[in-house]
Design a protein around this motif. Structure first.
Motif, PDB file in Angstrom:
ATOM      1  N   ASN A  36     -29.030  37.843  51.052  1.00 24.19           N
ATOM      2  CA  ASN A  36     -28.710  37.314  52.498  1.00 24.19           C
ATOM      3  C   ASN A  36     -30.282  36.623  52.794  1.00 24.19           C
ATOM      4  O   ASN A  36     -30.224  35.794  53.505  1.00 24.19           O
ATOM      5  CB  ASN A  36     -28.757  38.319  53.355  1.00 24.19           C
ATOM      6  N   LEU A  37     -31.309  37.165  51.959  1.00 24.04           N
ATOM      7  CA  LEU A  37     -32.668  36.411  52.095  1.00 24.04           C
ATOM      8  C   LEU A  37     -32.669  35.321  51.239  1.00 24.04           C
ATOM      9  O   LEU A  37     -33.361  34.146  51.651  1.00 24.04           O
ATOM     10  CB  LEU A  37     -33.753  37.432  52.025  1.00 24.04           C
ATOM     11  N   PHE A  38     -32.366  35.385  50.044  1.00 22.32           N
ATOM     12  CA  PHE A  38     -32.597  34.336  49.167  1.00 22.32           C
ATOM     13  C   PHE A  38     -31.429  33.585  48.337  1.00 22.32           C
ATOM     14  O   PHE A  38     -31.451  32.830  47.557  1.00 22.32           O
ATOM     15  CB  PHE A  38     -33.410  34.930  48.083  1.00 22.32           C
ATOM     16  N   ASP A  39     -30.243  34.109  48.541  1.00 23.86           N
ATOM     17  CA  ASP A  39     -28.807  33.583  48.068  1.00 23.86           C
ATOM     18  C   ASP A  39     -28.885  34.098  46.513  1.00 23.86           C
ATOM     19  O   ASP A  39     -29.910  34.425  46.108  1.00 23.86           O
ATOM     20  CB  ASP A  39     -28.747  32.066  48.285  1.00 23.86           C
ATOM     21  N   VAL A  40     -28.018  33.976  45.825  1.00 24.29           N
ATOM     22  CA  VAL A  40     -27.591  34.465  44.677  1.00 24.29           C
ATOM     23  C   VAL A  40     -28.042  33.712  43.503  1.00 24.29           C
ATOM     24  O   VAL A  40     -28.585  34.053  42.708  1.00 24.29           O
ATOM     25  CB  VAL A  40     -25.978  34.469  44.360  1.00 24.29           C
ATOM     26  N   GLN A  41     -28.138  32.291  43.517  1.00 26.81           N
ATOM     27  CA  GLN A  41     -28.559  31.487  42.326  1.00 26.81           C
ATOM     28  C   GLN A  41     -29.951  31.544  42.414  1.00 26.81           C
ATOM     29  O   GLN A  41     -30.311  31.799  41.163  1.00 26.81           O
ATOM     30  CB  GLN A  41     -28.055  29.993  42.956  1.00 26.81           C
ATOM     31  N   PRO A  42     -30.939  31.651  43.433  1.00 20.05           N
ATOM     32  CA  PRO A  42     -32.548  31.805  43.196  1.00 20.05           C
ATOM     33  C   PRO A  42     -32.709  32.990  42.411  1.00 20.05           C
ATOM     34  O   PRO A  42     -33.706  33.078  41.806  1.00 20.05           O
ATOM     35  CB  PRO A  42     -32.854  31.446  44.451  1.00 20.05           C
ATOM     36  N   SER A  85     -22.177  33.775  37.589  1.00 19.24           N
ATOM     37  CA  SER A  85     -20.914  34.031  37.168  1.00 19.24           C
ATOM     38  C   SER A  85     -20.490  35.346  36.691  1.00 19.24           C
ATOM     39  O   SER A  85     -19.487  36.133  37.284  1.00 19.24           O
ATOM     40  CB  SER A  85     -20.453  33.034  36.019  1.00 19.24           C
ATOM     41  N   THR A  86     -21.611  36.170  36.026  1.00 19.07           N
ATOM     42  CA  THR A  86     -21.570  37.686  35.818  1.00 19.07           C
ATOM     43  C   THR A  86     -21.523  38.346  36.973  1.00 19.07           C
ATOM     44  O   THR A  86     -20.934  39.358  37.391  1.00 19.07           O
ATOM     45  CB  THR A  86     -22.844  37.855  34.847  1.00 19.07           C
ATOM     46  N   TYR A  87     -22.275  37.799  38.157  1.00 14.12           N
ATOM     47  CA  TYR A  87     -22.469  38.648  39.297  1.00 14.12           C
ATOM     48  C   TYR A  87     -21.196  38.652  40.076  1.00 14.12           C
ATOM     49  O   TYR A  87     -20.678  39.542  40.617  1.00 14.12           O
ATOM     50  CB  TYR A  87     -23.540  38.124  40.279  1.00 14.12           C
ATOM     51  N   TYR A  88     -20.612  37.480  40.308  1.00 12.89           N
ATOM     52  CA  TYR A  88     -19.190  37.261  40.978  1.00 12.89           C
ATOM     53  C   TYR A  88     -17.965  38.092  40.118  1.00 12.89           C
ATOM     54  O   TYR A  88     -17.200  38.647  40.779  1.00 12.89           O
ATOM     55  CB  TYR A  88     -19.002  35.775  41.193  1.00 12.89           C
TER      56      TYR A  88
END
Length: 157
Positions: A11-17, A32-35
């Motif tokens: 919520n603070l930094f988003d997944v990609q960063p 992609s591993t996270y999702y």
């Protein structure tokens, strides 16, 4: 563990960063591993652990919360649920369960020869000719629900 970290901070930094920062470390993770971790169904191992944890919780609760891993394992085997004891030992702490620990009696004497023994100043003559001539003391311990209580007795003979 990495997925939980990303869940906590996305919520603070988003997944990609977050994944970009992890790419520079010894533990990289791709978005992609996270999702995929969120869409993947639970494994057979984790489903079995969930089922066993429910059974362990039931046995532990039915026995007033005193059973430890060995006794819970024996109860599971009696119920026809074959599992290793180490599995029960692994799952009980994760579920916040533990057996009652038997308390040891306090050690009141030290049998080593170098310990000093108090001298018998009255030489076992426990009679006094006047008040305040002879004082005798003793100490003991009593087990209570909150632990050991030490009690001292003092006699004026």
């Amino acid at each position: 563990m990495k997925v939980a970290y990303i869940d906590q901070h996305k919520n603070l930094f988003d997944v990609q960063p977050i994944c970009d920062v992890h790419a520079e470390t010894d533990t990289p993770i791709a978005p992609s591993t996270y999702y995929t971790a969120h869409t993947r169904p639970p494994s057979a191992h984790s489903r079995r652990d969930e089922h066993l944890t429910e059974e362990i919780h039931r046995i532990h609760t039915d026995n007033y919360g005193v059973y430890g891993a060995r006794t819970v394992h024996a109860a599971l085997v009696r119920d026809g649920k074959e599992t290793a004891r180490c599995t029960v030992e692994r799952l009980m702490p994760r579920a916040g369960l533990r057996g009652v620990i038997r308390a040891k009696s306090p050690r009141t004497t030290k049998p080593a020869p170098e310990t000093d023994q108090p001298a018998d100043l009255v030489e076992r003559q426990l009679t006094a000719t006047a008040p305040n001539q002879l004082w005798v003391a003793d100490i003991t311990y009593i087990k209570t629900f909150s632990g050991w209580v030490y009690t001292a007795f003092l006699w004026n003979l």
